[in-house]
Design an enzyme around this catalytic site. Structure first.
Site, mmCIF file in Angstrom:
data_model
loop_
_atom_site.group_PDB
_atom_site.id
_atom_site.type_symbol
_atom_site.label_atom_id
_atom_site.label_comp_id
_atom_site.label_asym_id
_atom_site.label_seq_id
_atom_site.Cartn_x
_atom_site.Cartn_y
_atom_site.Cartn_z
ATOM 1 N N CYS A 2 32.802 58.001 39.184
ATOM 2 C CA CYS A 2 31.984 57.547 40.316
ATOM 3 C C CYS A 2 31.321 58.707 41.087
ATOM 4 C CB CYS A 2 32.820 56.695 41.257
ATOM 5 S SG CYS A 2 34.422 57.402 41.662
ATOM 6 N N HIS B 153 31.391 56.572 48.646
ATOM 7 C CA HIS B 153 31.564 58.025 48.644
ATOM 8 C C HIS B 153 30.313 58.707 49.207
ATOM 9 C CE1 HIS B 153 35.007 57.312 46.276
ATOM 10 N NE2 HIS B 153 34.652 57.830 45.120
HETATM 11 N N1 LIG Z 1 37.674 52.123 42.302
HETATM 12 C C1 LIG Z 1 36.625 52.784 41.901
HETATM 13 O O1 LIG Z 1 35.721 53.117 42.684
HETATM 14 C C2 LIG Z 1 36.431 53.137 40.473
HETATM 15 C C3 LIG Z 1 35.257 53.790 40.113
HETATM 16 C C4 LIG Z 1 35.057 54.131 38.778
HETATM 17 C C5 LIG Z 1 36.039 53.837 37.862
HETATM 18 N N2 LIG Z 1 37.182 53.207 38.249
HETATM 19 C C6 LIG Z 1 38.180 52.915 37.230
HETATM 20 O O2 LIG Z 1 38.333 51.511 37.109
HETATM 21 C C7 LIG Z 1 39.695 51.216 36.805
HETATM 22 C C8 LIG Z 1 40.245 50.232 37.824
HETATM 23 O O3 LIG Z 1 40.072 50.721 39.116
HETATM 24 P P1 LIG Z 1 40.279 49.826 40.410
HETATM 25 O O4 LIG Z 1 39.897 50.706 41.531
HETATM 26 O O5 LIG Z 1 39.623 48.492 40.263
HETATM 27 O O6 LIG Z 1 41.883 49.635 40.404
HETATM 28 P P2 LIG Z 1 42.769 48.476 41.052
HETATM 29 O O7 LIG Z 1 42.135 47.899 42.248
HETATM 30 O O8 LIG Z 1 44.113 49.084 41.176
HETATM 31 O O9 LIG Z 1 42.808 47.342 39.906
HETATM 32 C C9 LIG Z 1 43.465 47.540 38.687
HETATM 33 C C10 LIG Z 1 43.234 46.337 37.783
HETATM 34 O O10 LIG Z 1 43.838 46.607 36.520
HETATM 35 C C11 LIG Z 1 44.733 45.550 36.200
HETATM 36 N N3 LIG Z 1 45.877 46.026 35.437
HETATM 37 C C12 LIG Z 1 46.791 46.954 35.826
HETATM 38 N N4 LIG Z 1 47.749 47.069 34.866
HETATM 39 C C13 LIG Z 1 47.420 46.222 33.877
HETATM 40 C C14 LIG Z 1 48.009 45.865 32.634
HETATM 41 N N5 LIG Z 1 49.149 46.417 32.198
HETATM 42 N N6 LIG Z 1 47.387 44.932 31.863
HETATM 43 C C15 LIG Z 1 46.249 44.336 32.293
HETATM 44 N N7 LIG Z 1 45.644 44.620 33.470
HETATM 45 C C16 LIG Z 1 46.229 45.542 34.245
HETATM 46 C C17 LIG Z 1 45.172 45.017 37.527
HETATM 47 O O11 LIG Z 1 45.685 43.710 37.350
HETATM 48 P P3 LIG Z 1 46.873 43.103 38.286
HETATM 49 O O12 LIG Z 1 46.174 42.564 39.504
HETATM 50 O O13 LIG Z 1 47.464 42.056 37.424
HETATM 51 O O14 LIG Z 1 47.798 44.247 38.603
HETATM 52 C C18 LIG Z 1 43.854 45.050 38.300
HETATM 53 O O15 LIG Z 1 43.061 43.958 37.929
HETATM 54 C C19 LIG Z 1 40.411 52.572 36.752
HETATM 55 O O16 LIG Z 1 40.384 53.011 35.422
HETATM 56 C C20 LIG Z 1 39.544 53.446 37.588
HETATM 57 O O17 LIG Z 1 39.644 54.815 37.236
HETATM 58 C C21 LIG Z 1 37.395 52.848 39.536
#
Ligand SMILES: NC(=O)c1ccc[n+]([C@@H]2O[C@H](COP(=O)([O-])OP(=O)(O)OC[C@H]3O[C@@H](n4cnc5c(N)ncnc54)[C@H](OP(=O)(O)O)[C@@H]3O)[C@@H](O)[C@H]2O)c1
Length: 336
Positions: free
Chosen positions: A129, A243
């Site tokens: 990001c 950000h």
């Molecule tokens: N946040 C950002 O700005 C951003 C930007 C770029 C990239 N990313 C990337 O996007 C990804 C998610 O980020 P996020 O910020 O959305 O995180 P988050 O809010 O913590 O959400 C994580 C998601 O992954 C699911 N998950 C976790 N463990 C799992 C498993 N064992 N099997 C299936 N699903 C599972 C969770 O489901 P449950 O609800 O069931 O736990 C939830 O839907 C990461 O790789 C992060 O690096 C994030």
């Protein structure tokens, strides 16, 4: 392809929720939307286009019949299930860092290198990001007057660390204001009224953390320019969403703020917010909930007497352009 079946992996997360809103708002053409998350969320109901959909547990059998799989459930899930989804015939657009530096995987920002999308072999990576937010406005400058060096300092929001980090910022701020003790669980430092260096692992050899190195390597890959010199300092600030980044560029030839304003005035995905009289510049509050990268504080860098350097300040919604929106834009190319 005929109307695709789309799966969102990590549908209940901070990025996953944005995926669903964007697919609805942009009326993404699809035959079916499949929501996948961990067993913790299986059975949970989420609304899409006025209909209730049930979240299913992600398993190896989740991708039968899926054409496009939007992944945002963390790197280890992508590493395990990305190839399974691709093997089942889906094109994976992955938000994690799992495949970004794989030479066989295109790393795409549609405003910069959409041509790379066609080279995919089943997986396309969405950049980090902070990288996306920095380089969407830098690319049109780079094309006209190559950027030789970039120095970046980030001011990263809680949402970059997921939904639980946002909740921890809210809760710890509330506790701080009420004079209560707060035991942090997600963020390793006190977050309310504080800021701290990005908590990704530091490479002892260079002193740079992983987030900073991602900005270096990913920019080089996306620009197709391994020679661009980059140094970043990544910091998490107590902002809920979006950000901001201070960017300083040194170009090949002299460049003025007027040149930069002219170039960015028509640049896709960029909006100039640079009101010197009102002292109104990019802010996370204005960047939140919309897709453009806001650019302001455009000025000559006085420390470079050659006139080749420009300083600027940018802000972008990293849940949108830094993650879900960029991935949905890639998916839109796939269904063209
Ligand atoms: N946040 C950002 O700005 C951003 C930007 C770029 C990239 N990313 C990337 O996007 C990804 C998610 O980020 P996020 O910020 O959305 O995180 P988050 O809010 O913590 O959400 C994580 C998601 O992954 C699911 N998950 C976790 N463990 C799992 C498993 N064992 N099997 C299936 N699903 C599972 C969770 O489901 P449950 O609800 O069931 O736990 C939830 O839907 C990461 O790789 C992060 O690096 C994030």
């Amino acid at each position: 392809m005929s109307l695709p079946v789309v799966a969102v992996v990590g549908a209940t997360g901070a990025v996953g929720v944005e995926f669903m809103q964007l697919l609805e708002q942009r009326n993404f053409p699809m035959a079916e939307l499949r929501l996948l998350a961990s067993s913790r969320s299986a059975g949970k109901k989420m609304t899409f286009k006025g209909k209730e959909l049930t979240v299913q547990e992600l398993t190896e059998n989740s991708f039968k019949g899926v054409n496009i799989a939007l992944f945002s459930a963390g790197g280890s899930i992508s590493k395990k299930f990305g190839p399974i989804a691709a093997q089942a015939g889906a094109v994976v657009v992955d938000n994690s860092s799992a495949f970004r530096m794989d030479p066989a995987v295109p790393l795409v920002i549609p405003e910069i290198n959409p041509e790379a999308i066609g080279q995919h072999k089943g997986i396309i990576a969405n950049p980090n990001c902070s990288t996306i937010i920095a380089i969407v406005p830098l690319w049109p400058i780079h094309k006209l007057n190559p950027i030789r060096r970039l120095i970046a300092a980030t001011y990263q929001a809680a949402s970059g660390a997921g939904a639980a980090a946002m909740e921890e910022l809210r809760e710890s701020t509330r506790a701080h204001l009420e004079g209560r003790e707060f035991q942090q669980k997600i963020i390793p430092h006190p977050y309310a009224f504080n800021l701290f260096s990005h908590t990704s692992k530091i490479d002892p050899a260079t002193g740079y953390n992983e987030e900073e190195i991602k900005m270096v390597n990913e920019t080089r890959k996306i620009f197709g320019d391994p020679t661009i010199r980059i140094s970043a300092t990544c910091v998490r600030v107590p902002v809920l969403r979006a950000h901001s980044e201070a960017l300083n560029i040194e170009c090949d030839r002299p460049i003025t703020p007027a040149d930069v304003r002219r170039i960015l005035a028509t640049a896709p995905g960029v909006r100039i917010v640079d009101d010197i009289e009102k002292n109104y510049f990019p802010m996370p509050k204005d960047a939140s909930g919309q897709g453009d990268i806001l650019v302001g504080r455009i000025r000559q860098d006085l420390s470079d007497p050659t006139g080749k350097s420009i300083a600027m300040f940018v802000a972008g919604d990293q849940l949108l352009k830094g993650a879900a929106l960029n991935a949905v834009q890639i998916a839109e190319y796939l269904v063209r």
